[in-house]
Design an enzyme around this catalytic site. Structure first.
Site, PDB file in Angstrom:
ATOM      1  N   LEU B  72       0.797  -1.231   0.000  1.00 36.64           N
ATOM      2  CA  LEU B  72       0.000   0.000   0.000  1.00 36.64           C
ATOM      3  C   LEU B  72       0.829   1.280   0.000  1.00 36.64           C
ATOM      4  O   LEU B  72       0.640   2.161   0.850  1.00 36.64           O
ATOM      5  CB  LEU B  72      -0.968   0.010   1.207  1.00 36.64           C
ATOM      6  CG  LEU B  72      -1.895  -1.190   1.358  1.00 36.64           C
ATOM      7  CD1 LEU B  72      -2.698  -1.074   2.659  1.00 36.64           C
ATOM      8  CD2 LEU B  72      -2.839  -1.318   0.185  1.00 36.64           C
ATOM      9  N   CYS B 128      -6.400  -5.683   3.912  1.00 35.22           N
ATOM     10  CA  CYS B 128      -5.203  -6.000   3.135  1.00 35.22           C
ATOM     11  C   CYS B 128      -4.335  -7.003   3.895  1.00 35.22           C
ATOM     12  O   CYS B 128      -3.905  -6.731   5.014  1.00 35.22           O
ATOM     13  CB  CYS B 128      -4.396  -4.746   2.846  1.00 35.22           C
ATOM     14  SG  CYS B 128      -2.932  -5.102   1.872  1.00 35.22           S
ATOM     15  N   LYS B 164     -14.539  -3.313   2.028  1.00 33.08           N
ATOM     16  CA  LYS B 164     -13.862  -4.430   1.344  1.00 33.08           C
ATOM     17  C   LYS B 164     -13.428  -5.444   2.377  1.00 33.08           C
ATOM     18  O   LYS B 164     -12.664  -5.133   3.301  1.00 33.08           O
ATOM     19  CB  LYS B 164     -12.656  -3.906   0.561  1.00 33.08           C
ATOM     20  CG  LYS B 164     -12.014  -4.961  -0.333  1.00 33.08           C
ATOM     21  CD  LYS B 164     -11.030  -4.330  -1.308  1.00 33.08           C
ATOM     22  CE  LYS B 164     -10.455  -5.334  -2.283  1.00 33.08           C
ATOM     23  NZ  LYS B 164      -9.589  -4.699  -3.278  1.00 33.08           N
ATOM     24  N   GLY B 217      -5.528 -13.659  -8.680  1.00 30.18           N
ATOM     25  CA  GLY B 217      -5.400 -14.366  -9.959  1.00 30.18           C
ATOM     26  C   GLY B 217      -6.369 -15.532 -10.060  1.00 30.18           C
ATOM     27  O   GLY B 217      -7.132 -15.805  -9.128  1.00 30.18           O
ATOM     28  N   GLY B 266      -8.404  -6.972 -11.185  1.00 30.37           N
ATOM     29  CA  GLY B 266      -7.118  -6.451 -10.722  1.00 30.37           C
ATOM     30  C   GLY B 266      -5.978  -7.234 -11.336  1.00 30.37           C
ATOM     31  O   GLY B 266      -5.367  -6.837 -12.329  1.00 30.37           O
TER      32      GLY B 266
END
Lengths: 299, 305
Positions: B72, B128, B164, B217, B266
């Site tokens: 970040l 995160c 989130k 992914g 993303g």
């Protein structure tokens, strides 16, 4: 790049390959060239990411590659380059890449290389490739002083290269900037004639020679120098390519760190080599850049 | 197939949004993603003060997954403001401002400052996984912490508020409910998984400088789908930004059928470059044509029983 990526997914693309250091060449007091055992289809202007575990990973211009070995020329200044300079022949480095766009040329053209400092390395690679295609090359090499000139002997050893040297302090070649030499070359090309100094023994004479038009100018080095080259070529109507270096982290165009204003193009994918038309649309070229946090700094 | 999507009252020309953490460093780069087909963009996580991020390597990826520990990085609130303003000059698509902080109070301050920049939506990053070492367990791992941050942010902004969440919990539905009860208008599901680790066996070292990183992914798509499905089932009226492993049109359709309103992309940029937004959009349209579906809205949550 997209096609390269698609073709190589599943073949290790995105992962590091380890490369053994085959040879180390001391270029100047603080500059070494590392010759790595690294198979790749690298082209002049592209870069690789070099990784030293527990130190850092850094983007490095490719100084030469024949497909089987890959050269990087590195100035010792920060923690990463210092750690790299400690490495010995036989040591392993992690390598990703090659990444980014590359310089382009047509067979038989007259090309001018504008190299400042470490920019000599990738333009040496380009020169070799272009010579193989029958190009003629004027290589204008600039540095602070004689001690910081790179690749002089290698360039002198190439047939078909007219080497011009400029140093800020005049300790070798023209005293001043290499862009002053470019000005002369552009002027001569415009006139179609120039002078060559021919020496026999101790006596030298100036002889008028015919000069071909310049087809393309390439620049790699400090950004303010490249900006000057870009402006000069634009004004003279000569095609050019420059290498726009920004803070690169991922190399895949994912992290967004090397995006430039105002196109948003990522210099690790749509760059670093861009044509002069594109460079002139990059608002920040020669003006400012962003750091690893995305903060803006002026040059 | 019509892809126009309404999310918390904000109109998107298509549901594909740039997920936070990729591309969104600068206003220009977010505009570029819209040029390439994104229906909306999310900024990188905005901090009040500048934040350094992790050293490199920050990313390691292959055909199955990407593991990243970018950490970040951010230039702080003024830098965030500059980039948002740049984006908003002839704003091409809705902007989601993602914010991050280490305490509830700081989240509230950041939300207040960012609201003044008039983004369309605020997304609160409480999940995160790769800054855990610095800040302890993410807020998103506890129902109470997640609700507390949400309430504090809610008190400081009138903008649509999205939280989130992390997949790395055993009670995602409970946490989702707690956030909605505390004032969240929507949810982004999911942040990256793990953290995970990749070791280079030649170098005999973990690849990432941070050793561990958030996994994203294609490999994480089934987990993202399952979580979106579960939360949509429990909270059918709460709009979801479904994110995780989407790389093609069929993935995006699947995410929509699981209940997502917007679909975040993303890591997909690694797999298909920035063109992915337009490619996925066109693949969704083609799928609709082939199957005779004329509106994406008719597909939302259809797999949820």
């Amino acid at each position: 790049m997209t096609n390269f990526r698609r073709e190589n997914l599943g073949k290790g693309y995105g992962m590091h390959k380890s490369a053994k250091i085959k040879e180390i060449v001391q270029e100047t007091e603080n500059v070494k060239t590392f010759i790595l055992d690294f198979e790749s289809d690298s082209k002049p202007g592209q870069f690789v990411e070099l990784w030293i575990p527990r130190v850092d990973e850094k983007p490095m211009s490719i100084a030469y590659s024949d497909g089987k070995e890959l050269w990087v020329t590195v100035f010792k200044k920060g923690p990463f380059s210092s750690a790299l300079h400690e490495k010995k022949v036989g040591d392993l480095l992690g390598v990703r890449g090659p990444f980014g766009t590359h310089y382009t040329w047509e067979p038989g053209q007259r090309l001018v290389m504008m190299a400042g400092g470490y920019g000599a390395a990738p333009l040496y690679f380009l020169t070799q490739m272009a010579l193989n295609d029958g190009c003629k090359v004027d290589f204008v090499l600039g540095a602070r002083d004689k001690e910081n000139l790179l690749y002089v002997e290698r360039l002198k050893a190439l047939d078909g290269v007219e080497l011009n040297i400029a140093t800020d302090d005049g300790s070798e070649g023209h005293k001043g900037y290499n862009t002053e030499v470019l000005e002369k070359l552009i002027g001569e090309a415009r006139e179609g004639k120039g002078f060559k100094v021919i020496c026999e023994g101790n006596t030298c004479r100036r002889e008028e020679v015919t000069v071909d038009p310049i087809d393309k100018v390439y620049s790699c080095g400090p950004e303010m120098m490249m900006k000057k080259v870009s402006d000069m070529c634009f004004e003279a109507g000569i095609t050019a390519e420059v290498s726009v270096e920004r803070y690169m982290k991922c190399g895949h165009g994912v992290c967004g760190q090397c995006s430039v204003d105002e196109s948003g193009h990522r210099m690790c994918v749509e760059g670093p080599v861009v044509d002069n038309e594109t460079a002139r649309k990059i608002k920040e070229f020669g003006s400012y850049h962003r750091d690893s946090m995305g903060k803006i700094h002026n040059f | 197939m019509n892809l126009e999507t309404d999310f918390c009252g904000v109109k998107f020309s298509n549901p594909l949004v740039v997920a936070s953490g990729v591309i969104g460093v600068t206003g220009a780069s977010m505009k570029y993603a819209v040029e390439k087909g994104a229906g909306g963009v999310t900024t990188k996580s905005i901090w009040m003060k500048e934040h350094k991020g992790h050293p490199c390597p920050i990313i390691v990826a292959n055909e199955h997954y990407m593991v990243n520990a970018v950490g970040l990085p951010h230039g702080g609130i003024e830098s965030g403001k500059h980039e948002i303003e740049e984006y908003q000059k002839n704003q091409p698509a809705p902007l989601i401002a993602n914010i991050v902080a280490t305490t509830g109070e700081e989240f509230a301050l950041t939300a207040e400052a960012v609201s003044e920049m008039n983004p369309d939506i605020i997304e609160v990053n409480i999940s995160c996984p790769n800054v855990e070492d610095e800040f302890g367990r993410p807020f998103a791992c506890s129902k109470d912490d997640a609700a507390d941050v949400t309430a504090k942010v809610r008190a400081k902004t009138k903008l649509p508020l999205v939280v989130k969440l992390s997949p790395n919990v055993s009670n995602i539905v409970e946490i989702a409910k707690a956030c909605v009860d505390a004032g969240a208008d929507g949810l982004t599901l999911i942040n990256s998984l793990g953290p995970g680790m990749v070791i280079d066996i030649d170098m005999r070292e973990p690849v990432l400088a941070n050793k561990v990183g958030g996994m994203c992914g294609p490999a994480i798509k089934p987990i993202a789908i399952k979580i979106v499905y579960e939360v949509h089932k429990a909270l059918p009226n709460v709009p979801i930004i479904g994110t995780g492993g989407v790389t093609n049109g069929e993935d995006a359709i699947e995410m929509t059928m699981a209940g997502a309103t917007l679909v975040g992309i993303g890591a997909g940029v690694f797999y298909r470059d920035i063109d992915i937004y337009g490619l996925v959009r066109d693949e969704m349209i083609k799928w609709g044509q082939d199957k005779g579906v004329n509106s994406l809205n008719k597909l939302r949550g259809t797999a949820v029983k």
